[in-house]
Design a protein around this motif. Sequence first.
Motif, PDB file in Angstrom:
ATOM      1  N   ASN A 100       1.288   5.767  -0.257  1.00 55.55           N
ATOM      2  CA  ASN A 100       0.734   6.889  -0.339  1.00 55.55           C
ATOM      3  C   ASN A 100       2.334   7.701  -1.035  1.00 55.55           C
ATOM      4  N   THR A 118      -0.300   4.357  -6.379  1.00 55.34           N
ATOM      5  CA  THR A 118       0.611   3.612  -6.126  1.00 55.34           C
ATOM      6  C   THR A 118       1.812   3.264  -7.188  1.00 55.34           C
ATOM      7  N   GLU A 126       0.933  -1.260   0.090  1.00 50.78           N
ATOM      8  CA  GLU A 126       0.191  -0.353  -0.071  1.00 50.78           C
ATOM      9  C   GLU A 126       0.778   1.497  -0.107  1.00 50.78           C
TER      10      GLU A 126
END
Length: 532
Positions: free
Chosen positions: A437, A471, A435
């Motif tokens: 950011n 991403t 994940e």
Amino acid sequence: MKRMRLFSLLCFVLGTTWAWAQGPNGTKTYYQAADGLKGKELKTALSKVINTGAKDRGYSALNEAYATTDVREDGTIWDMYSSVTRYSLKDNGTGATREGQGWNREHTIPQSWFSEGYPMRSDVFHVYPTDIYVNSMRGSFPFGEVGTPTKQSLEGFSKVGPCVTPGYNKTVFEPADEYKGDLARSYFYMATRYESRIGSWTRGESVFGVGTYPGIVDWQLKLLLKWAKADPVSPKEVARNNAAFAFQNNRNPFIDYPGLEQYVWGDSVNVAFSYDNYGKPSGTTGDTQPETPVDPGSGENPSDPTTPVIPTPITPVEGQMIFTKVMSPADMEVGVRYLLVDEYTGKAVGAVQKNVRSYAEITINGGTTIQTAVDGEGEVRSFILGGTAGAYTFYDAVEEAYLWVESDKNQLGITKNDPSTTAKAQWEVKVNNGEVNVANKQFPTRYIKYNTQMPRFATYTTESNTLKYATLYKAATTTGVSSLKADPANSREVNVYTLSGVLVRRGVAFKQAFKNLPKGIYLIDGKKFVVE
């Protein structure tokens, strides 16, 4: 090994030949009558093609067409003039006192210019559903670029004001960056289909009416060519083109063949158009039979013994790179190329669109790998990572600039200034088990996201189902391209292609192959050459 490389390239060329045979987007031999023509003659041939068999369904039937040509996946109207509307098909009307009260039919070439004549009035390729109020604001002004707006739609999406485009200084209407290419290609289509009529469009003398060729006045033509290049053909346009064909039985060639306007008016007017070879990767001639690639070590090219070449790699495909998903902070490596990707929709950051970024389609294999060409026209942009953890920089080698956010707004711009001097060009990358950011250092609540409602990449502070976090994918391999130059003594004739497969020169002497071409990587006979 040499035989394996040769076999791999030949299979690739043959496979691609089959995929493009008989025209793109299922067009088969639709454009065959324009084959081999250039410039003015090409435009006239295309005019005949797209007029033959075309149906005039009538003005009232346009509302029927919009059910297939101009609806989003959620069934709402795709409004190119307003960024806030979510109309249904039944929300059409005739009057509005503010933005958001309904849609009506917008003639991108105002009806008054052609005296409301048919079939122009009902030609779906230039008549779009748009917000009533913004449509009225546009009026009959030409398209142009505005300096200081006198009127604008919500969020400044569309603008009206004095023109700053060289060659014209009256009032113009400027659409949003993400639709400028769409509208430019609508104008190219109209100037082509109706080339025998535009001389009588006397009320549009500031844009049309200069004979069948070029058919568009110089200042407007230069502007439209610029818009088309900055905003390349999108999946939305391809889908609309196909739906319009089903509706009125003709097509927009400038959508079927991205960049075709350069063959008609631009820097490729001396390049012959090939309807079933356009955009085909190297290794083919103008006919349907692929040339046999020459293995660089085989001695099969005695007239060119010193030409430097690069063997075609078996993996990845010629001209492409492989990227793997960033899974942990350890995958962040300065000096390596990265892609910014929305995994949900299969989009990656593309070219600059004023103060945001466009997108390019990608395919994620197994959820972790992307194989794609990068940094060419209409392709994904790669970014070279710099800086340090907590303050990374992303360098766009095409623009020779760094990603940054100028102010606390929904944008994603570029700067050529030293990124170490401003937090606006620095980014904090948070990685947790795949994940990712990416937040701006100066404005830490602004994350790079893909906007599915207004297809583009920018920075946003809000959470929404239409906003997807970008991403990162890291370059795993490179194509191994090095600086090469053509042998000035070589006179054999070759075809020159861009990495994205666009034919830029046909049948030129090898020694002249790269003359006056922009810097970049090109393909000849399946081999890469760099123009520096």
